[in-house]
Design a protein around this motif. Structure first.
Motif, PDB file in Angstrom:
ATOM      1  N   PHE A 195       2.093   7.237  -4.456  1.00  0.00           N
ATOM      2  CA  PHE A 195       2.795   7.065  -3.002  1.00  0.00           C
ATOM      3  C   PHE A 195       3.962   6.106  -3.300  1.00  0.00           C
ATOM      4  CE2 PHE A 195       3.251   4.303   0.865  1.00  0.00           C
ATOM      5  CZ  PHE A 195       2.992   5.128   1.767  1.00  0.00           C
ATOM      6  N   THR A 253       7.456   4.123  -1.953  1.00  0.00           N
ATOM      7  CA  THR A 253       7.548   3.441  -0.490  1.00  0.00           C
ATOM      8  C   THR A 253       8.683   2.597  -0.575  1.00  0.00           C
ATOM      9  OG1 THR A 253       6.163   2.111   1.134  1.00  0.00           O
ATOM     10  CG2 THR A 253       5.849   1.939  -1.081  1.00  0.00           C
ATOM     11  N   LEU A 299      -0.268   3.432   3.671  1.00  0.00           N
ATOM     12  CA  LEU A 299      -0.930   2.903   2.652  1.00  0.00           C
ATOM     13  C   LEU A 299      -2.509   2.859   2.860  1.00  0.00           C
ATOM     14  CD1 LEU A 299       1.203   0.397   1.000  1.00  0.00           C
ATOM     15  CD2 LEU A 299       0.347   2.071   0.051  1.00  0.00           C
ATOM     16  N   ILE A 339      -5.360   7.898  -5.891  1.00  0.00           N
ATOM     17  CA  ILE A 339      -4.021   7.565  -6.060  1.00  0.00           C
ATOM     18  C   ILE A 339      -3.720   6.659  -7.321  1.00  0.00           C
ATOM     19  CG2 ILE A 339      -2.687   5.386  -4.671  1.00  0.00           C
ATOM     20  CD1 ILE A 339      -5.085   5.556  -2.601  1.00  0.00           C
ATOM     21  N   ILE A 397       1.320   3.254  -7.034  1.00  0.00           N
ATOM     22  CA  ILE A 397       2.222   2.970  -5.863  1.00  0.00           C
ATOM     23  C   ILE A 397       3.529   2.617  -6.229  1.00  0.00           C
ATOM     24  CG2 ILE A 397       2.681   1.836  -3.834  1.00  0.00           C
ATOM     25  CD1 ILE A 397      -0.520   1.502  -3.669  1.00  0.00           C
ATOM     26  N   ALA A 423       4.093  -4.314   0.052  1.00  0.00           N
ATOM     27  CA  ALA A 423       3.110  -3.559  -0.405  1.00  0.00           C
ATOM     28  C   ALA A 423       1.902  -4.130  -1.025  1.00  0.00           C
ATOM     29  CB  ALA A 423       3.743  -2.646  -1.316  1.00  0.00           C
ATOM     30  N   LEU A 470       0.655  -1.025  -8.948  1.00  0.00           N
ATOM     31  CA  LEU A 470       1.755  -1.229  -8.167  1.00  0.00           C
ATOM     32  C   LEU A 470       3.123  -1.495  -8.648  1.00  0.00           C
ATOM     33  CD1 LEU A 470       3.057  -1.729  -5.142  1.00  0.00           C
ATOM     34  CD2 LEU A 470       2.398  -4.302  -5.144  1.00  0.00           C
TER      35      LEU A 470
END
Length: 196
Positions: free
Chosen positions: A31, A33, A45, A57, A60, A78, A93
């Motif tokens: 993902f 973003t 999310l 997932i 991110i 996030a 992340l």
């Protein structure tokens, strides 16, 4: 605009579910973003987290856009959503690009170019897949991280499927597009599977 983004994300999710999943198999995705820009990314999310029985997932990645502040602010937002959803220790992340494709591409061969951590992560993950089982990159901001990854390692092109929340072609003025038009143009000139 907010309702449009939510409806478009719902449509994208249905596309992923319809075409990206096989029986009893999760859709692997990254993902990408600009989480601090507007509220749609936070909902997206949370949707992914709460549907982890469908989505695998992998990570991110975050990029910065003009209205959301620098990369730290997007990263922090996030992270906040991950914490609210109880997901902070379940998925990586990673900070990506602060700038745009045109500014960064000339430095892409250096070790520490702007966005290098996200770009290298996308490449590393994408190389684990192939043309029959693709990694989905769900991009809901500008396409800088994704375009830089494709430019740095073209071998990932057959391994990925980009699903982008961007553009309102043929009209101009869509935020994700306007933040880095050149990154979209670059991807359109490749053979990458690209859904807008």
């Amino acid at each position: 605009m907010y309702k449009f983004n939510i409806h478009l994300f719902a449509l994208i999710s249905l596309l992923i579910l319809s075409f990206g999943c096989t029986k009893n198999k999760k859709s692997a995705l990254i993902f990408d973003t600009d989480a601090n820009n507007e509220i749609d990314d936070q909902h997206a999310l949370a949707y992914l987290f709460f549907n982890s029985d469908t989505f695998d997932i992998k990570g991110i990645t975050v990029n910065a856009t003009v209205n959301g502040g620098d990369i730290e602010q997007h990263y922090d937002e996030a992270k906040r959503i991950m914490q609210l959803c109880g997901w902070e220790n379940k998925t990586i992340l990673i900070k990506g690009a602060n700038g745009d494709f045109k500014k960064i591409e000339k430095n892409i061969k250096s070790d520490n170019f702007d966005g290098h951590k996200a770009v290298k992560f996308i490449i590393k993950e994408a190389l684990k897949y192939n043309s029959k089982q693709k990694l989905i990159i769900l991009a809901v901001g500008k396409l800088t991280n994704v375009a830089l990854a494709v430019k740095k390692e073209p071998l990932i092109i057959p391994n990925i499927r980009i699903v982008w929340l961007g553009s309102n072609y043929p009209e101009s003025g869509e935020y994700n597009l306007d933040n880095d038009i050149i990154s979209m143009n670059y991807l359109l000139e490749t053979k990458v599977e690209f859904e807008i």
